[in-house]
Every structure is written in structure tokens, then in C-alpha cells.
Design an enzyme around this catalytic site. Structure first.
Site, PDB file in Angstrom:
ATOM      1  CE  LYS A 120      88.306  28.193  77.463  1.00 12.72           C
ATOM      2  NZ  LYS A 120      87.520  27.785  76.420  1.00 12.72           N
ATOM      3  CE  LYS A 125      73.461  18.084  82.961  1.00 12.28           C
ATOM      4  NZ  LYS A 125      73.613  17.163  81.675  1.00 12.28           N
ATOM      5  CD  GLU A 160      80.393  28.794  85.227  1.00  9.58           C
ATOM      6  OE1 GLU A 160      80.044  27.479  85.723  1.00  9.58           O
ATOM      7  OE2 GLU A 160      79.804  29.246  84.424  1.00  9.58           O
ATOM      8  CG  ASP A 161      82.310  24.687  84.734  1.00  3.01           C
ATOM      9  OD1 ASP A 161      81.818  26.015  84.541  1.00  3.01           O
ATOM     10  OD2 ASP A 161      81.916  23.941  83.877  1.00  3.01           O
ATOM     11  CG  ASP A 213      85.135  31.029  76.903  1.00  2.00           C
ATOM     12  OD1 ASP A 213      85.873  31.679  76.645  1.00  2.00           O
ATOM     13  OD2 ASP A 213      84.676  30.115  76.113  1.00  2.00           O
TER      14      ASP A 213
END
Ligand code: IMP
Ligand code: MG
Length: 186
Positions: A134, A46, A102-103, A106
Site C-alpha cells: 500500500k 500473525k 509480511e502480509d 503500509d
């Protein structure tokens, strides 16, 4: 939602996010405007939701929108490492250019899983656009083509990023207050 009530440190302000959306949207427009094949912008739910809607305002392209719901965290602050596709996209991808939105990237495992699937389905090209990178968390080799900004190795929330499904509606991104993590764990 007032960010000062939830964040102990703001890492990316509302204004910075909007500037990123404008810059990235223009870059994507420049790079894809001459493509002959169809373009699908594929949001990973989400977390992609606020970013994707702001980013697309700056993409002056004819494109399809689709979503995949992929999950790797189960209420915690670290990825479980097991990526589940909770809901698949609807459009066929064969022969199309897919831009994954994508947010945050990682470890890179979520994107890698989606990339492998799209390759298997014979997408024409696969490109990654992430708001946050990140790189310190990376466990698979992966460099997104479009990166909004990098953050240090901390757990962050806001603007799509959640902790235990909450705080996605903050208009900026930052490090949550300690009590917020503890309270939700009780
Ligand atoms: P990856 O598979 O380790 O690259 O993780 C990607 C997914 O984990 C992202 O799509 C986010 O949903 C989630 N995630 C990674 N880092 C954070 C964070 O700092 N805060 C909230 N969610 C995160
Ligand atoms: Mg996500």
C-alpha cells in the site's frame, strides 16, 4: 468463510493470490538457490500465516523458518505508529540471509523496525517479500524486493489481514462491509 458476507469489494481473488505465491516463490528460488550461507524465512505474525505457508510451497530451497510477533494496530483500522515486538524469533541471524515475509506493507514502520534489528544482529542480507503493498501509506522510505500486488489506500481484510483480530481466514482480500466495522466497535 464466505467472502460475500463480509466484503463489499474483493480486491485480490483467491486465484490471484495463488498465482502470486507461485510467481514469487519461483523468483525467490531463482534468486537464492546459489547462496552458500543459510537462509531464514522470517514471518511476521500473525498476518503472514496463510501467505507464508502458500508461498513456501513454491520455494525450492533449503531454508529455516522462524517467526516474530510484531504489532502496530490495537484493534483499529490505523496503525498506532508504535511498533511492539511481542515475541522475538528463536534462531540467531548473524551471517544468514533473512527473507522477511509480511502480509502488507503500509507506512513501512513495522518492516523498518525489524530491518534495523536484523542489521544490528548482523544478518548477511535482508530481503522483504510482501503479499500486498500500500505505497500510498508510506511514511518511511522503503521498497520491498518482492511485491505480490498493490492496493489503493483503503483498509482491507482477509487471507491473514484482520480487523480487530477477526476475518484472517477469508480466502481472498477486500474491503470490509461498513456494518462489520460498526458491529465490532459496539
Ligand atoms: P505498517 O507498519 O504501517 O507498514 O503496517 C504494517 C502492519 O499493519 C501490517 O503487518 C498489518 O498487520 C497492518 N495493516 C496495515 N494495513 C492494513 C490493512 O489495510 N488491513 C489490516 N491490517 C493492516
Ligand atoms: Mg502484519
Amino acid at each position: 468463510m464466505k467472502s460475500e458476507n463480509y466484503l463489499k469489494e474483493v480486491l485480490v481473488t483467491k486465484e490471484e493470490i495463488q498465482a502470486i505465491c507461485e510467481r514469487m516463490g519461483k523468483e525467490i528460488t531463482r534468486d537464492f538457490k546459489d547462496k552458500e550461507e543459510r537462509i531464514i524465512v522470517l514471518g511476521l505474525l500473525k498476518g503472514c500465516q496463510p501467505f507464508m505457508s502458500d508461498l513456501l510451497k513454491f520455494c525450492d530451497l533449503t531454508l529455516e523458518i522462524d517467526y516474530m510477533d510484531v504489532s502496530s494496530y490495537e484493534g483499529g483500522t490505523e496503525s498506532t505508529g508504535e511498533i511492539k515486538i511481542l515475541s522475538d524469533m528463536k534462531s540467531p541471524v548473524k551471517g544468514k540471509h533473512v527473507i522477511i515475509v509480511e502480509d502488507i506493507v503500509d507506512s513501512g514502520r513495522t518492516i523498518k523496525k525489524v530491518q534495523d534489528l536484523l542489521e544490528f544482529r548482523e544478518a548477511k542480507s535482508i530481503t522483504i517479500a510482501t503479499l500486498i503493498d500500500k505505497p500510498s501509506g508510506r511514511t518511511v522510505e522503503l521498497v520491498p524486493e518482492y511485491i505480490g500486488t498493490e492496493v489503493p489506500p483503503a483498509f482491507i481484510i482477509g487471507y491473514g489481514l484482520d480487523y480487530d483480530e477477526l476475518y484472517r481466514n477469508l480466502d481472498c482480500i477486500g474491503i470490509p462491509k461498513d456494518e462489520l466495522i460498526k458491529e465490532s466497535n459496539e
